[in-house]
Design an enzyme around this catalytic site. Structure first.
Site, mmCIF file in Angstrom:
data_model
loop_
_atom_site.group_PDB
_atom_site.id
_atom_site.type_symbol
_atom_site.label_atom_id
_atom_site.label_comp_id
_atom_site.label_asym_id
_atom_site.label_seq_id
_atom_site.Cartn_x
_atom_site.Cartn_y
_atom_site.Cartn_z
ATOM 1 N N LYS A 1 0.854 -1.190 0.000
ATOM 2 C CA LYS A 1 0.000 0.000 0.000
ATOM 3 C C LYS A 1 0.891 1.242 0.000
ATOM 4 O O LYS A 1 1.743 1.412 0.888
ATOM 5 C CB LYS A 1 -0.871 -0.040 1.261
HETATM 6 C C1 E4P Z 1 -8.335 1.911 3.341
HETATM 7 O O1 E4P Z 1 -7.582 1.077 2.903
HETATM 8 C C2 E4P Z 1 -8.256 2.499 4.672
HETATM 9 O O2 E4P Z 1 -7.681 1.548 5.544
HETATM 10 C C3 E4P Z 1 -9.576 2.820 5.277
HETATM 11 O O3 E4P Z 1 -10.645 2.459 4.442
HETATM 12 C C4 E4P Z 1 -9.673 4.186 5.884
HETATM 13 O O4 E4P Z 1 -10.942 4.311 6.469
HETATM 14 P P1 E4P Z 1 -11.309 5.438 7.546
HETATM 15 O O5 E4P Z 1 -11.540 6.711 6.826
HETATM 16 O O6 E4P Z 1 -12.573 4.920 8.169
HETATM 17 O O7 E4P Z 1 -10.158 5.502 8.492
#
Ligand code: E4P
Length: 218
Positions: free
Chosen positions: A87
């Site tokens: 990522k």
């Molecule tokens: C995506 O890969 C992130 O981990 C996640 O969806 C972020 O979500 P949030 O805005 O609820 O922290």
């Protein structure tokens, strides 16, 4: 349509896997911290444990901000398990790193995406997934689902293979809206996935069927 669970919680990952409809997992440093995972060795072990529970891709985030650091970290992460997807944040250095990983056949998830332009660059660099953050856009009075729609249209128009991974999903309705918008993958908390099952007419209908069956047995 693929379903990923957005958590680093092992019990929830096991519960989602047991449903039989789970295609992968996304994590981020905040989700790892929430589970109390501290120190690099423990973090790497946690990723490996998650890969052993699920069959699909598991996103593991790089923390470096420079190209060299991202590459070094990403190669360590990718070597952990074939299911690991590196990522990478959408930055100038991130784009270079995605291009590099793509040339090495290492899967990537381009994260923290808030605009079609960012998604365009991620696709051109060869990202496997692009993650528009739906809930965080809604939080600032913008339209997260509309961004998913715009990216899906853009990729369709130009034939990009990058999959649109709708992230920052806050509730069940977001999932339905993102499927309508053309997302290839949804990553959501377990509660939002389970919420898809619920409907009062199903609950009432089932109760009536059971009652009628029981009466027929008297
Ligand atoms: C995506 O890969 C992130 O981990 C996640 O969806 C972020 O979500 P949030 O805005 O609820 O922290």
């Amino acid at each position: 349509m693929k379903f990923f669970i957005d958590t680093a919680n092992i019990e929830q990952i096991k519960e989602a896997q047991a449903l039989g409809v789970l295609d992968g997992v996304t994590t981020n440093p905040s989700l790892m911290a929430k589970e109390g995972i501290k120190g690099q060795d423990n973090i790497l072990n946690h990723y490996k444990n998650i890969c052993e529970i699920v069959d699909g891709d598991v996103s593991a985030e790089v923390m470096s901000l420079d190209f060299e650091g991202m590459v070094k970290e990403g190669e360590v992460l990718a070597a952990l398990h074939p299911q690991i997807t590196v990522k990478v944040p959408i930055t100038i250095e991130g784009i270079k790193a995605i291009k590099y990983f793509s040339s090495k056949n290492i899967k990537t998830n381009c994260t923290l995406v808030f605009s079609p332009g960012q998604a365009l660059l991620a696709a051109k660099a060869g990202a496997t997934y692009v993650s528009p953050f739906v809930g965080r856009l809604d939080d600032v009075s913008s339209d997260g689902v509309e961004l998913v729609y715009k990216i899906a249209e853009l990729y369709k128009t130009y034939g990009y293979k990058t999959q649109v991974l709708a992230a920052s999903i806050r509730h069940t309705q977001h999932i339905i809206q993102c499927t309508d918008a053309g997302a290839d993958v949804i990553t959501a908390p377990l509660s939002a996935i389970i919420g898809l099952v619920k409907h009062p007419l199903t609950t009432n209908g089932l109760a009536q069927f059971i009652k009628d069956y029981e009466n027929s047995q008297k």
